[in-house]
Design a protein around this motif. Structure first.
Motif, mmCIF file in Angstrom:
data_model
loop_
_atom_site.group_PDB
_atom_site.id
_atom_site.type_symbol
_atom_site.label_atom_id
_atom_site.label_comp_id
_atom_site.label_asym_id
_atom_site.label_seq_id
_atom_site.Cartn_x
_atom_site.Cartn_y
_atom_site.Cartn_z
ATOM 1 N N LYS A 1 0.824 -1.205 0.000
ATOM 2 C CA LYS A 1 0.000 0.000 0.000
ATOM 3 C C LYS A 1 0.860 1.258 0.000
ATOM 4 N N SER A 2 2.052 1.183 0.590
ATOM 5 C CA SER A 2 2.900 2.361 0.671
ATOM 6 C C SER A 2 3.783 2.535 -0.555
ATOM 7 N N PHE A 3 3.762 1.557 -1.435
ATOM 8 C CA PHE A 3 4.602 1.659 -2.626
ATOM 9 C C PHE A 3 3.998 2.673 -3.587
ATOM 10 N N PRO A 4 4.806 3.620 -4.112
ATOM 11 C CA PRO A 4 4.277 4.653 -5.027
ATOM 12 C C PRO A 4 3.981 4.071 -6.407
ATOM 13 N N ALA A 5 2.846 3.402 -6.525
ATOM 14 C CA ALA A 5 2.508 2.692 -7.766
ATOM 15 C C ALA A 5 2.362 3.639 -8.948
ATOM 16 N N PHE A 6 1.801 4.837 -8.706
ATOM 17 C CA PHE A 6 1.616 5.778 -9.808
ATOM 18 C C PHE A 6 2.963 6.221 -10.375
ATOM 19 N N ALA A 7 3.912 6.517 -9.485
ATOM 20 C CA ALA A 7 5.244 6.924 -9.932
ATOM 21 C C ALA A 7 5.934 5.791 -10.682
ATOM 22 N N PHE A 8 5.746 4.555 -10.213
ATOM 23 C CA PHE A 8 6.363 3.404 -10.879
ATOM 24 C C PHE A 8 5.770 3.222 -12.276
ATOM 25 N N ALA A 9 4.453 3.375 -12.390
ATOM 26 C CA ALA A 9 3.803 3.278 -13.705
ATOM 27 C C ALA A 9 4.289 4.399 -14.627
ATOM 28 N N ALA A 10 4.440 5.616 -14.073
ATOM 29 C CA ALA A 10 4.940 6.734 -14.869
ATOM 30 C C ALA A 10 6.360 6.456 -15.345
ATOM 31 N N LEU A 11 7.172 5.854 -14.474
ATOM 32 C CA LEU A 11 8.547 5.520 -14.849
ATOM 33 C C LEU A 11 8.574 4.557 -16.031
ATOM 34 N N LEU A 12 7.740 3.525 -15.971
ATOM 35 C CA LEU A 12 7.704 2.553 -17.065
ATOM 36 C C LEU A 12 7.223 3.194 -18.361
ATOM 37 N N LEU A 13 6.210 4.060 -18.265
ATOM 38 C CA LEU A 13 5.710 4.746 -19.459
ATOM 39 C C LEU A 13 6.780 5.671 -20.039
ATOM 40 N N GLY A 14 7.523 6.350 -19.158
ATOM 41 C CA GLY A 14 8.599 7.207 -19.624
ATOM 42 C C GLY A 14 9.697 6.407 -20.309
ATOM 43 N N GLY A 15 10.038 5.247 -19.728
ATOM 44 C CA GLY A 15 11.034 4.382 -20.350
ATOM 45 C C GLY A 15 10.576 3.878 -21.708
ATOM 46 N N MET A 16 9.300 3.550 -21.820
ATOM 47 C CA MET A 16 8.764 3.093 -23.101
ATOM 48 C C MET A 16 8.816 4.217 -24.140
ATOM 49 N N ALA A 17 8.544 5.454 -23.703
ATOM 50 C CA ALA A 17 8.609 6.586 -24.632
ATOM 51 C C ALA A 17 10.029 6.766 -25.169
ATOM 52 N N ILE A 18 11.024 6.631 -24.287
ATOM 53 C CA ILE A 18 12.414 6.771 -24.728
ATOM 54 C C ILE A 18 12.804 5.622 -25.644
ATOM 55 N N GLY A 19 12.152 4.481 -25.483
ATOM 56 C CA GLY A 19 12.444 3.349 -26.346
ATOM 57 C C GLY A 19 12.214 3.641 -27.824
ATOM 58 N N PHE A 20 11.407 4.668 -28.114
ATOM 59 C CA PHE A 20 11.155 5.040 -29.508
ATOM 60 C C PHE A 20 12.222 5.991 -30.057
ATOM 61 N N ALA A 21 13.158 6.433 -29.209
ATOM 62 C CA ALA A 21 14.150 7.416 -29.647
ATOM 63 C C ALA A 21 14.986 6.890 -30.805
#
Length: 296
Positions: free
Chosen positions: A5-25
């Motif tokens: 419950k204390s894990f910042p799930a939203f930030a972790f999801a944002a991190l993965l989405l950001g990594g996926m976006a960079i994957g298109f570079a």
């Protein structure tokens, strides 16, 4: 033990989405008609105005939240380290394969873990270390399966591989600086300054590198604009936000999602085949990220 419950799930999801976006570079850079360093420069130059408009729009909120708005060494370091990462990685492409350069540049988690252990005496949970190793093995299987044999001479290839590994050191340093700076600065202010510094640092190299600096046609600006919007704003900016809420070690391991995204995008856009070894590597990579998340 930290509860889920204390894990910042939203930030972790944002991190993965950001990594996926960079994957298109890499895909977008291949579609551009300028030299690699010029595409890196235009990625910064075209993103900077949008980031500065955002930073100026939230200035009052930053002051109310007691966030810093002045210019400090941390902002310079973030820009210089990221410029070093991009510049050295692009230089490595002249001497080794794209697969090797991409793979070695994603070894940043090792350098971050070593730094955290040496400088801060951080002890990692066993499951985190196991997850990091599994994710790295998966990345090797995913990217290494594409490496052509005999593409470069032995001496030049060794130089290229060394440069690729050096780019991982720069990227690790960038992630650590952003992690610390994000506690003092808002995401908008941090990314506006670091993107500007990176662009200025890359400009002289982009101008002198072999190949075009300016796109040959108006259509040539489209992949460069996509680089700015998708990779820099949609990728690095989102990652900078997430880094304030996640351990640097977990963020670095999770960003190994980039080569997986690149492989899938190349399969869809360029019809580059994904074999059984790559599929197994992608599965291992995702499993390793999951284990690292559990062990953080």
């Amino acid at each position: 033990m930290t509860s889920n419950k204390s894990f910042p799930a939203f930030a972790f999801a944002a991190l993965l989405l950001g990594g996926m976006a960079i994957g298109f570079a890499g895909i977008l850079m291949r579609l551009s008609d300028v030299n690699p360093l010029a595409s890196a420069f235009w990625r910064m130059a075209l993103a900077a105005p949008f980031l500065w408009m955002w930073a100026l729009a939230v200035r009052r909120q930053d002051e109310a939240a007691k966030k810093r708005t002045d210019f400090t060494k941390a902002l310079v370091l973030a820009g210089i380290y990221f410029a070093g990462d991009m510049g050295v990685w692009h230089l490595s492409l002249h001497y080794t394969t794209v697969a090797n350069a991409t793979l070695l540049s994603n070894f940043a988690p090792i350098f971050i873990a070593l730094w955290m252990w040496i400088a801060h005496r951080v002890r990692f949970a066993r499951i985190f270390v196991i997850g990091m190793v599994i994710a790295l093995v998966g990345a090797v299987m995913l990217v290494g399966a594409n490496a052509p044999s005999g593409a470069h001479g032995g001496g030049h290839k060794l130089l290229g591989d060394t440069l690729g590994l050096a780019s991982a050191i720069f990227y690790a340093a960038y992630q650590l600086v952003v992690k610390d700076a994000r506690n003092a600065y808002s995401t908008a202010r941090l990314m506006a300054w670091s993107t500007t510094v990176t662009g200025l640092a890359l400009l002289p190299f982009a101008l002198t590198a072999p190949g075009n600096f300016w796109p040959a046609e108006m259509a040539g600006w489209l992949p460069l604009l996509a680089l700015a919007l998708v990779a820099q704003i949609g990728g690095q900016t989102v990652i900078a936000y997430a880094s304030a809420h996640l351990p640097a070690s977990l963020s670095s391991v999770s960003l190994l999602i980039q080569p997986l995204t690149a492989a899938v995008a190349a399969w869809i856009i360029f019809q580059e085949a994904i074999g059984p070894i790559q599929m197994a590597g992608g599965a291992l990579l995702l499993w390793g990220i999951y284990l690292s998340k559990r062990g953080s």
